[in-house]
Design a protein around this motif. Structure first.
Motif, mmCIF file in Angstrom:
data_model
loop_
_atom_site.group_PDB
_atom_site.id
_atom_site.type_symbol
_atom_site.label_atom_id
_atom_site.label_comp_id
_atom_site.label_asym_id
_atom_site.label_seq_id
_atom_site.Cartn_x
_atom_site.Cartn_y
_atom_site.Cartn_z
ATOM 1 N N GLU A 363 0.826 -1.208 0.000
ATOM 2 C CA GLU A 363 0.000 0.000 0.000
ATOM 3 C C GLU A 363 0.857 1.254 0.000
ATOM 4 O OE1 GLU A 363 -2.971 -0.181 3.113
ATOM 5 O OE2 GLU A 363 -3.690 1.795 2.425
ATOM 6 N N GLY A 364 1.960 1.185 0.723
ATOM 7 C CA GLY A 364 2.829 2.356 0.803
ATOM 8 C C GLY A 364 3.800 2.466 -0.360
ATOM 9 N N GLU A 365 3.800 1.483 -1.264
ATOM 10 C CA GLU A 365 4.715 1.464 -2.434
ATOM 11 C C GLU A 365 6.162 1.673 -1.988
ATOM 12 O OE1 GLU A 365 3.180 4.139 -5.468
ATOM 13 O OE2 GLU A 365 1.158 3.631 -4.781
ATOM 14 N N VAL A 366 6.583 0.810 -1.101
ATOM 15 C CA VAL A 366 7.880 0.981 -0.456
ATOM 16 C C VAL A 366 8.932 0.091 -1.103
ATOM 17 C CG1 VAL A 366 9.078 0.855 1.772
ATOM 18 C CG2 VAL A 366 6.641 1.422 1.692
ATOM 19 N N ASP A 367 10.139 0.617 -1.171
ATOM 20 C CA ASP A 367 11.264 -0.176 -1.667
ATOM 21 C C ASP A 367 11.607 -1.250 -0.628
ATOM 22 O OD1 ASP A 367 13.670 -0.208 -3.725
ATOM 23 O OD2 ASP A 367 14.501 -0.526 -1.714
ATOM 24 N N PHE A 372 13.896 -2.579 4.895
ATOM 25 C CA PHE A 372 14.516 -3.375 5.951
ATOM 26 C C PHE A 372 15.859 -2.793 6.386
ATOM 27 C CE2 PHE A 372 11.427 -6.476 4.327
ATOM 28 C CZ PHE A 372 10.862 -6.881 5.531
ATOM 29 N N ARG A 373 16.552 -2.172 5.452
ATOM 30 C CA ARG A 373 17.827 -1.533 5.789
ATOM 31 C C ARG A 373 17.567 -0.354 6.741
ATOM 32 N NH1 ARG A 373 22.150 1.021 6.505
ATOM 33 N NH2 ARG A 373 23.360 2.217 5.014
ATOM 34 N N THR A 374 16.548 0.423 6.448
ATOM 35 C CA THR A 374 16.238 1.594 7.270
ATOM 36 C C THR A 374 15.646 1.162 8.613
ATOM 37 O OG1 THR A 374 15.778 2.702 5.180
ATOM 38 C CG2 THR A 374 15.168 3.889 7.171
ATOM 39 N N GLU A 384 13.237 7.809 13.207
ATOM 40 C CA GLU A 384 12.239 7.104 12.399
ATOM 41 C C GLU A 384 11.871 7.814 11.100
ATOM 42 O OE1 GLU A 384 9.434 4.829 15.698
ATOM 43 O OE2 GLU A 384 8.584 6.411 14.462
ATOM 44 N N ALA A 385 12.192 9.101 11.033
ATOM 45 C CA ALA A 385 11.712 9.890 9.890
ATOM 46 C C ALA A 385 12.092 9.299 8.533
ATOM 47 C CB ALA A 385 12.197 11.329 10.010
ATOM 48 N N PRO A 386 13.341 8.855 8.338
ATOM 49 C CA PRO A 386 13.689 8.302 7.015
ATOM 50 C C PRO A 386 12.859 7.066 6.654
ATOM 51 C CG PRO A 386 15.673 8.756 8.289
ATOM 52 C CD PRO A 386 14.520 8.938 9.220
ATOM 53 N N LEU A 387 12.455 6.294 7.658
ATOM 54 C CA LEU A 387 11.620 5.127 7.382
ATOM 55 C C LEU A 387 10.240 5.573 6.906
ATOM 56 C CD1 LEU A 387 11.693 1.921 7.667
ATOM 57 C CD2 LEU A 387 10.252 2.306 9.652
ATOM 58 N N ARG A 388 9.674 6.559 7.606
ATOM 59 C CA ARG A 388 8.346 7.064 7.194
ATOM 60 C C ARG A 388 8.386 7.602 5.779
ATOM 61 N NH1 ARG A 388 5.247 7.794 11.837
ATOM 62 N NH2 ARG A 388 6.558 7.640 13.670
ATOM 63 N N GLU A 418 21.767 -6.144 15.583
ATOM 64 C CA GLU A 418 22.804 -7.066 15.112
ATOM 65 C C GLU A 418 22.193 -8.209 14.287
ATOM 66 O OE1 GLU A 418 26.115 -8.124 17.797
ATOM 67 O OE2 GLU A 418 25.590 -10.190 17.255
ATOM 68 N N VAL A 419 21.098 -8.751 14.804
ATOM 69 C CA VAL A 419 20.400 -9.815 14.075
ATOM 70 C C VAL A 419 19.918 -9.285 12.715
ATOM 71 C CG1 VAL A 419 18.329 -11.268 14.099
ATOM 72 C CG2 VAL A 419 19.704 -11.007 16.172
ATOM 73 N N MET A 420 19.395 -8.078 12.730
ATOM 74 C CA MET A 420 18.852 -7.493 11.500
ATOM 75 C C MET A 420 19.938 -7.203 10.474
ATOM 76 S SD MET A 420 16.123 -4.987 13.371
ATOM 77 C CE MET A 420 15.131 -4.416 11.980
ATOM 78 N N ARG A 421 21.076 -6.720 10.976
ATOM 79 C CA ARG A 421 22.170 -6.407 10.036
ATOM 80 C C ARG A 421 22.633 -7.643 9.269
ATOM 81 N NH1 ARG A 421 23.859 -2.325 13.746
ATOM 82 N NH2 ARG A 421 24.835 -3.902 15.041
ATOM 83 N N ALA A 422 22.547 -8.794 9.904
ATOM 84 C CA ALA A 422 22.998 -10.027 9.249
ATOM 85 C C ALA A 422 21.965 -10.546 8.246
ATOM 86 C CB ALA A 422 23.277 -11.091 10.304
ATOM 87 N N GLU A 423 20.753 -10.028 8.322
ATOM 88 C CA GLU A 423 19.677 -10.546 7.480
ATOM 89 C C GLU A 423 19.237 -9.549 6.406
ATOM 90 O OE1 GLU A 423 17.710 -14.016 6.779
ATOM 91 O OE2 GLU A 423 18.766 -13.758 8.680
ATOM 92 N N ASN A 424 19.521 -8.271 6.644
ATOM 93 C CA ASN A 424 19.027 -7.222 5.747
ATOM 94 C C ASN A 424 20.182 -6.563 4.999
ATOM 95 O OD1 ASN A 424 16.366 -7.613 6.644
ATOM 96 N ND2 ASN A 424 16.697 -6.259 8.394
ATOM 97 N N PRO A 425 20.391 -6.934 3.748
ATOM 98 C CA PRO A 425 21.517 -6.340 3.021
ATOM 99 C C PRO A 425 21.312 -4.843 2.781
ATOM 100 C CG PRO A 425 20.155 -7.674 1.553
ATOM 101 C CD PRO A 425 19.642 -7.888 2.950
ATOM 102 N N ILE A 426 22.427 -4.158 2.708
ATOM 103 C CA ILE A 426 22.404 -2.733 2.378
ATOM 104 C C ILE A 426 22.433 -2.574 0.858
ATOM 105 C CG2 ILE A 426 23.699 -0.574 2.595
ATOM 106 C CD1 ILE A 426 24.775 -1.717 5.295
#
Ligand code: AMP
Ligand code: MG
Length: 486
Positions: A363-367, A372-374, A384-388, A418-426
């Motif tokens: 719905e938000g047409e999000v990349d 996940f990186r943000t 949080e602003a960059p995520l919004r 830390e968990v997220m960094r290993a799963e979410n590529p930049i």
């Protein structure tokens, strides 16, 4: 030092392959050699880069001990069965035992016609060869099981595709090139003895644990099923769409193979496709598990005589495995997305949050990747602003964020980031960047290709000097389709 191959596939009966008459490339030249991979395989990079090595990598001439072969296979392509495909533009140079003690095939793609070329020219062109190089090596860096790329060589020839394009050959490394379609070929020939021979070969080479099982064919199928379920879940967690999940592109060892019209999604949509011929959405992002089990059932059909004493038992068993696949896939998928969202402990409600995430992203047409990186940065204490701002509709972001925060509270403390960094590529190989690199390479400029390779070798690491490669395409840069014509 010339490579020492040890090719077990050649010991199979002659109906498994055809010898190859070599095609000499007019002016073979190395575009890129993967030296690190060469060393892991126990190959001498200096020799590979020599004129003798390049002659081998282009399929022009072989050292005396090397006898290439083209493998036979069949396959369901977009649901239609073709009883005889085979390596029409590829050949197996041989097998190597790497430094890790594992056995690998070295294959050439685009090296000229074979007994299986039908009306094709057996060739490949530079663009798709570089695409496969970039994407397969990125997949490896993400930790996804995949064939790898040892080298790209230009042939000095012009090949007719979208106009005349520079000819090229890709040297591909795989745990083996046996596919579901290899089994299907022999079912089409009604050759049960060959199926048994192949099944035994695969058990010896990839799944020795199945040999000990009470029902080795059931065990074999289950091993293949588990690898496919995990593989497709991993693809989807990266926003990857394979694009041609035909049975001939479903490798028995569970590696991603055949990077044709594949792509990583920019803006998320579960129904996204990339192949120009995939009109019904057969191979859409969200349909990949359905296709994986469909392909696995085609494999079960070839093994039916070994799956039960009576045919009815065998069929009943195979049908029950649809649920086994689902359970395996769902667990792998939920686990990956749980970690992507920074949830540390398994709990009820995670599936609902994952579904809500997909709805919000749509719905938000999000990349997909930037989201996940943000989010990882937010979990790390950043604003949080960059995520919004990634959401075309801010209220969708607000609603989703409050739901996520609630789930985090229930999840308890720990180092989420830390968990997220290993799963979410930049960094992912974005299509518009691949196209840009290909266009430059076609004009003789390899720097953008080399840069992508370098950045994507460390896709989870901050590389501020390459931050522009994180960005999704601007509206006029979006690539809607990629093409099969390797
Ligand atoms: P792929 O799209 O790479 O999965 O290939 C599907 C089948 O088409 C395989 O049997 C290939 O060998 C064959 N094929 C694709 N392109 C060519 C070509 N240019 N010449 C001969 N065979 C080809
Ligand atoms: Mg293929």
């Amino acid at each position: 030092m010339t490579p020492r191959f040890d090719t077990t596939y050649r010991q199979l009966p002659e109906v498994f392959y055809a010898p190859v008459d070599l095609t000499r490339a007019p002016l073979p030249a190395l575009v890129r050699l993967n030296r690190a991979l060469a060393e892991q395989l126990g190959l001498d990079p200096e020799w590979l880069a020599s004129s003798e090595g390049i002659a081998m990598l282009s399929g022009s001439t072989m050292p005396p001990s090397v006898e290439p072969l083209a493998m036979v296979y069949a396959g369901h392509q977009f649901g239609h069965f073709n009883p005889r495909l085979g390596d029409g533009r590829a050949m197996l140079l041989g097998e190597l035992v790497g430094r890790d003690g594992e056995r690998y095939d070295l294959h050439l793609k685009g090296s000229g016609p074979t007994a299986f070329s039908r009306r094709g020219d057996g060739k490949a062109v530079l663009g798709p060869v570089l695409r496969e190089y970039i994407v397969s090596e990125a997949m490896h860096a993400f930790g996804v099981p995949t064939t790898r790329t040892l080298a790209a060589v230009s042939t000095g020839e012009r090949v007719l595709r979208n106009g005349l394009e520079p000819g090229a050959v890709l040297a591909r490394v795989a745990r083996s090139h046996v596919r579901v379609g290899t089994f299907q070929y022999f079912l089409g020939q009604d050759d049960t003895a060959a199926i048994d021979r192949l099944a035994n070969y695969v058990i010896d080479r990839h799944y020795p644990e199945a040999r000990e099982a009470e029902q080795p064919y059931r065990a074999l199928w289950t091993c293949v099923m588990e690898r496919q379920a995990d593989l497709v879940a991993h693809w989807m967690a990266l926003g990857f769409i394979h694009g041609v999940m035909n049975t001939d592109n479903t490798q028995i060892a569970g590696e991603t193979i055949d990077y044709g019209p594949c792509a990583f999604m920019d803006t998320f949509h579960p129904a996204k496709v990339f192949s120009s011929i995939d009109h019904g959405g057969r191979y859409a992002w969200g349909n990949q598990p359905n296709i994986a089990i469909w392909n696995l059932l085609r494999l079960a059909e070839t093994l039916l005589h070994g799956l039960g004493t009576r045919k009815e038992d065998a069929i009943a068993w195979a049908e029950a495995q649809v649920d086994a696949f689902r359970a395996r896939f769902d667990a792998a998928f939920t686990n990956r997305f749980r970690r992507k969202l920074g949830l540390l402990r398994e709990a009820d409600g995670h599936d609902a949050l994952v579904d809500a995430t997909f709805s919000a992203l749509t719905e938000g047409e999000v990349d997909f990747t930037l989201f996940f990186r943000t989010l990882t940065q937010v979990a790390d204490g950043q604003d949080e602003a960059p995520l919004r701002e990634l959401f075309a509709k801010r209220p969708v972001a607000d609603m989703w964020l409050s739901r996520w925060r609630q789930q985090l509270k229930a999840d308890g403390d720990g180092d989420r980031a830390e968990v997220m960094r290993a799963e979410n590529p930049i960094f992912i190989p974005r299509n518009h960047r691949i196209e840009e690199a290909i266009a430059a390479a076609n004009a003789g400029e390899l720097a953008p290709f080399e840069r992508l390779l370098e950045v994507l070798a460390k896709p989870f690491s901050e590389q501020p000097e390459h931050a522009e490669l994180e960005r999704p395409p601007a509206p006029d840069e979006i690539v809607h389709q990629t093409f099969c014509g390797t």
